[in-house]
Design an enzyme around this catalytic site. Sequence first.
Site, PDB file in Angstrom:
ATOM      1  N   LYS A 110       0.828  -1.206   0.000  1.00 32.66           N
ATOM      2  CA  LYS A 110       0.000   0.000   0.000  1.00 32.66           C
ATOM      3  C   LYS A 110       0.865   1.261   0.000  1.00 32.66           C
ATOM      4  CE  LYS A 110      -4.126  -2.114   1.933  1.00 32.66           C
ATOM      5  NZ  LYS A 110      -4.902  -2.401   3.129  1.00 32.66           N
ATOM      6  N   LYS A 188      -4.773  -8.248 -11.632  1.00 28.75           N
ATOM      7  CA  LYS A 188      -5.771  -8.598 -10.622  1.00 28.75           C
ATOM      8  C   LYS A 188      -6.879  -7.537 -10.648  1.00 28.75           C
ATOM      9  CE  LYS A 188      -6.531  -8.212  -5.774  1.00 28.75           C
ATOM     10  NZ  LYS A 188      -6.278  -7.714  -4.508  1.00 28.75           N
ATOM     11  N   LYS A 191     -10.256  -2.275  -7.311  1.00 26.35           N
ATOM     12  CA  LYS A 191     -10.774  -0.926  -7.521  1.00 26.35           C
ATOM     13  C   LYS A 191      -9.649   0.087  -7.711  1.00 26.35           C
ATOM     14  CE  LYS A 191     -12.605  -1.334  -2.810  1.00 26.35           C
ATOM     15  NZ  LYS A 191     -12.064  -2.644  -2.664  1.00 26.35           N
TER      16      LYS A 191
END
Length: 323
Positions: A110, A188, A191
Amino acid sequence: MRVLSGIQPSGTLHLGNYYGAMKQHIELQHEHECFYFIANYHTLTTVQDPGRLRKLTADVALDYLAMGLDPNRAALFRQSDIPEVAELTWILSTVTGKGLLERATSYKDKIAKGLTPSMGLFSYPLLMASDILIYRSDLVPVGKDQVQHIEMTQDMAGYFNNTFREVFVRPEPRLNEAAIVPGVDGQKMSKSYHNTIDLFGDPQEMRKRIMRIKTDSTPVDQPKNPAACNVFALLKLMTPPGEAAEWEQRYRKPGMGYGEAKKRLAELYEEFFGARRAARADWAARPDDVEDVLRAGAKRARAVAQEVMADVRDACGIVVAQT
Ligand code: ADP
Ligand code: TRP
């Protein structure tokens, strides 16, 4: 056996979320005691717009109900309906070494994607462990990317039990068959990659996205490799039993074009998710009934959480006033 899982309301749910997580959640409601929650505290690490967080939280509840979650079987609630979870997160943090959290790959991923390295993002696995342990969950159905978090939860349960006494049970992850659902670009589906096919997207827009799924340029008159095809990967998830094997054979022979496979996929998408649009709209028109579902789910879950927290406090010597 108690089953527990959570889905973050961090964006519009897509086929990756459904085939990777929600589908098995709904199936398991027929076999076990199930607790499913909307992980809105987790989403504060990425969504800091209150109106948007409220809307996305309500949307996940509608998506679960539209897709067949039966509130009489499974308890559906918001993470924030159970404030004890935040209390347990703190207590777990006092028995967990910083090194364990530093090894979390999802944190590193992240940060690499540009998210702010807040303390919340860093201690995300502590909150997730608390979610799991507070209901003495046996089984946690998740996608592959979450398995490390469950292993960390097992470690944290052990640290607490060894430091104080045996309070927590050891949860086990349960993986679904669709390990990674590809997005329209072949990465993959996620969103954050803008490559999704949403569960309840605008039908025409979703059809367009399906027709744009990336394929190689093998011409119609040549055989194709189904194993390397994003369209086939989705067909396998969506076709009725037996049909995927037929497509596999057609791929391997000359004469089939990718456009044909995409058209079938668009048709299956509309049949399956389109049929649930009305159910979703029906729930959406009755917000008080949805709130009743969440309230009843929270009541069931909170009864367990309160009992476990009483045990946790007693084990570590935390005293609270009976007010
Ligand atoms: P996103 O990548 O879109 O942000 P999340 O990380 O919020 O999705 O994932 C929620 C759940 O859905 C997790 O259990 C995750 O494993 C599952 N999931 C998400 N995307 C996929 C995918 N493409 N394939 C399989 N499972 C997925
Ligand atoms: N971290 C999970 C995800 O992003 C969501 C989640 C939060 C969860 N708490 C959980 C999943 C507890 C299973 C159990 O998908």
